[in-house]
Scaffold this active site. Structure first.
Site, short mmCIF file in Angstrom:
data_model
loop_
_atom_site.label_atom_id
_atom_site.label_comp_id
_atom_site.label_asym_id
_atom_site.label_seq_id
_atom_site.Cartn_x
_atom_site.Cartn_y
_atom_site.Cartn_z
N LYS A 124 -1.03 -19.54 33.96
CA LYS A 124 -2.17 -18.97 34.68
C LYS A 124 -3.24 -20.03 34.80
O LYS A 124 -3.33 -20.93 33.96
CB LYS A 124 -2.74 -17.78 33.91
CG LYS A 124 -3.56 -16.85 34.76
CD LYS A 124 -2.69 -15.90 35.56
CE LYS A 124 -3.49 -14.94 36.40
NZ LYS A 124 -2.62 -13.86 36.90
P1 NAD Z 1 -9.72 -9.31 44.18
O1 NAD Z 1 -10.70 -10.38 43.92
O2 NAD Z 1 -9.06 -9.24 45.51
O3 NAD Z 1 -10.38 -7.88 43.92
C1 NAD Z 1 -11.08 -7.52 42.77
C2 NAD Z 1 -11.99 -6.36 43.15
O4 NAD Z 1 -12.62 -5.84 41.97
C3 NAD Z 1 -13.12 -6.79 44.10
O5 NAD Z 1 -13.22 -5.85 45.14
C4 NAD Z 1 -14.34 -6.80 43.19
O6 NAD Z 1 -15.55 -6.53 43.91
C5 NAD Z 1 -13.99 -5.69 42.22
N1 NAD Z 1 -14.72 -5.79 40.96
C6 NAD Z 1 -15.07 -6.90 40.28
N2 NAD Z 1 -15.74 -6.58 39.16
C7 NAD Z 1 -15.79 -5.24 39.12
C8 NAD Z 1 -16.34 -4.29 38.22
N3 NAD Z 1 -16.99 -4.67 37.13
N4 NAD Z 1 -16.18 -2.96 38.49
C9 NAD Z 1 -15.54 -2.56 39.60
N5 NAD Z 1 -15.01 -3.41 40.50
C10 NAD Z 1 -15.13 -4.72 40.26
O7 NAD Z 1 -8.66 -9.42 43.00
P2 NAD Z 1 -7.16 -8.87 42.97
O8 NAD Z 1 -6.28 -9.97 43.40
O9 NAD Z 1 -7.09 -7.53 43.62
O10 NAD Z 1 -6.95 -8.73 41.39
C11 NAD Z 1 -7.40 -7.58 40.66
C12 NAD Z 1 -6.66 -7.51 39.34
O11 NAD Z 1 -5.25 -7.46 39.60
C13 NAD Z 1 -6.86 -8.69 38.40
O12 NAD Z 1 -6.80 -8.23 37.07
C14 NAD Z 1 -5.66 -9.57 38.68
O13 NAD Z 1 -5.33 -10.40 37.59
C15 NAD Z 1 -4.60 -8.51 38.90
N6 NAD Z 1 -3.43 -8.97 39.66
C16 NAD Z 1 -3.55 -9.47 40.92
C17 NAD Z 1 -2.41 -9.88 41.60
C18 NAD Z 1 -2.45 -10.35 43.03
O14 NAD Z 1 -1.36 -10.53 43.62
N7 NAD Z 1 -3.60 -10.55 43.65
C19 NAD Z 1 -1.16 -9.81 40.98
C20 NAD Z 1 -1.06 -9.30 39.68
C21 NAD Z 1 -2.21 -8.88 39.04
#
Ligand code: NAD
Length: 476
Positions: free
Chosen positions: A107
């Site tokens: 990561k």
């Molecule tokens: P992203 O940046 O696209 O979205 C995150 C969202 O969460 C944003 O809309 C942000 O405004 C919101 N946010 C941030 N802080 C917040 C809070 N305190 N309360 C409520 N909302 C809040 O990120 P993502 O890619 O969707 O990732 C989200 C989670 O999923 C992370 O934990 C990431 O590790 C996990 N994840 C993502 C992927 C991927 O393919 N993108 C894959 C596996 C896991």
């Protein structure tokens, strides 16, 4: 947000790992070898922006190299630190093992608020960060392959791939150095939606499991189930969209970083997503109840809670008040190990992160294979499949004419049957199969062993066993 009397994110992951390992019979020392993070590289680099040099701090952590390349996203957020990337890298090891993606875990992260920079500045920062990692083989198609995570997306992945190609002009597999790229730059259809799509498929698998449903005290199908989603980013938006538009779920609350919206009748996910895109905030969205203290809504009444934002949001402080009978961890580490204990005692069923959000890495695996094979999935076989289907349809039409009114094909059968699968259909089908097979492997342990009472421990048991087998085969 997380109370200070709780272990750190990495310690939390280790505690959950230890719970599972206590139920296993691993050779002496192997448990520690699997648990510890192999290496974490910290880089500080400068970029000249707005007339002065800004120094940025980034990380790339490699948890386990029992299989290579290692794989894991790159996150852009102000909270990024060594403990967090190491926890996330460890989760990647277990996640890849569970869904049988042939990678070790890694990561990366950059401590930055991407919203503070314009596109050109972000490109300069990303290319410089990528340069630092590429020259140390911490981005490399055979050794370490990043993907998007919080704060990054296909735009950043395209810059990274291009940077790698500039520095390795004769590497014919260069484009495979990163996944989650746009389709016009070596990406694969269905990658952007993949993690949210995987959450949907995970819920389909759970709702096919009668014993699991009983343990959660739920009945029936996903239709009309009340769902609360935290974080309407890549993962949360796609999960909420597919669950509401395709499965008939009611999204009753959406919690964002600066507020939340709530409507028991069901929210319009697409309209809210577009509102945030336009206004940069969820507040002010018309016609629904707006809450300033969004996190409070995690505790509201619902059938399914989907934390899809960040880690540690369900913790010792609020776990007792969580009412949802089913939590699906779309984010990584949203439930701390302390909260996990409280929820388990309450009988809450948790579909764990290492399984629930594995759709992203699964489709990244397909993209990497596509890049290495230099051909789009379905290109060789599609017409052949269609012409075989045409043979059957011709035969059925002959029967149709022969039997007259007593038998006929349903109206759109012919169109649907004749169409061979394109890349998107193949990706979705591979993802669905992966999520359903992995669910079954966890559920067999969950329902089959008296000493396992939760899906997380079951998931760890399945994945640690696979990593251990790989180390044993190497003679380690
Ligand atoms: P992203 O940046 O696209 O979205 C995150 C969202 O969460 C944003 O809309 C942000 O405004 C919101 N946010 C941030 N802080 C917040 C809070 N305190 N309360 C409520 N909302 C809040 O990120 P993502 O890619 O969707 O990732 C989200 C989670 O999923 C992370 O934990 C990431 O590790 C996990 N994840 C993502 C992927 C991927 O393919 N993108 C894959 C596996 C896991």
């Amino acid at each position: 947000m997380q109370p200070s009397n709780e272990p750190s994110f990495r310690e939390s992951v280790d505690l959950m790992f230890n719970r599972a390992v206590a139920l296993m019979d691993l050779p002496a020392g192997l448990e520690e070898k699997i648990r510890v993070c192999n290496a974490t590289y910290t880089v500080r680099f400068g970029v000249r922006l707005r007339g002065k040099i800004h120094t940025f701090t980034g990380y790339r952590s490699v948890h386990s190299e029992h299989m290579e390349p290692v794989k894991g996203g790159i996150r852009y957020a102000l909270g990024v630190n060594q403990d967090e990337v190491e926890a996330l890298a460890a989760l990647m090891t277990y996640k890849c093992a569970l869904v049988e993606a042939p990678f070790g875990g890694s990561k990366g992260g950059l401590r930055i608020d991407p919203r503070e920079y314009d596109e050109h500045e972000l490109e300069l920062i990303t290319r410089r960060f990528a340069y630092e990692l590429i020259k140390r083989d911490l981005i490399n198609p055979a050794q370490n392959v990043p993907a998007p995570d919080m704060g990054t997306g296909e735009r950043e992945m395209a810059w990274i791939a291009d940077q790698y190609k500039r520095m390795n002009t004769t590497d014919i597999n260069g484009v495979a150095c990163v996944t989650g790229k746009p389709t016009h730059a070596g990406g694969i259809q269905g990658r952007t939606e993949a993690t949210g799509r995987g959450v949907q498929y995970a819920l389909h698998a759970f709702f096919r499991d009668e014993q699991g449903l009983q343990k959660a005290g739920l009945k029936g199908t996903l239709k009309d189930k009340r769902v609360i989603v935290q974080g309407l980013g890549n993962v949360g938006y796609h999960a909420a969209k597919f669950l509401s538009e395709e499965d008939g779920c009611k999204i009753t609350a959406i919690i964002e970083r600066d507020g939340a919206v709530h409507d028991e009748g069901g929210l319009d996910v697409q309209a809210i997503y577009e509102w945030i895109g336009k206004h940069g905030t969820i507040t002010g969205f018309p016609g629904v109840t707006v809450e300033d203290n969004g996190a409070k809504l995690l505790e509201a009444d619902c059938d399914i809670l989907i934390p899809a934002a960040l880690e540690g949001v369900i913790n010792l402080e609020n776990a007792d008040r969580i009412k949802a009978p089913l939590i699906i961890e779309a984010a990584n580490g949203p439930v701390t190990s302390g909260a996990d204990g409280i929820l388990r005692k309450k009988g809450t069923v948790i579909i764990p992160d290492m399984y629930a959000n594995a759709g992203g890495v699964t489709v990244s695996y397909f993209e990497w294979v596509k890049n290495l094979s230099h051909i789009r999935f379905g290109r060789m076989g599609r017409r052949q499949e269609e012409s075989r289907h045409q043979l059957i349809v011709d035969e059925l039409e002959r029967l149709d004419r022969h039997l007259g009114d007593s038998w006929s094909m349903t109206p759109d059968f012919k169109n649907r049957y004749l169409r061979g699968a394109g890349e998107l259909e193949l990706v979705r089908s591979g993802l669905d199969d992966t999520m359903s097979t992995a669910y079954q492997s966890m559920a067999d342990v969950w329902h089959g062993r008296d000493d396992v009472d939760d899906l997380r421990t079951a998931a760890y048991l399945v994945s640690i066993e696979k990593v251990a087998a790989s180390y044993r085969a190497k003679g380690l």
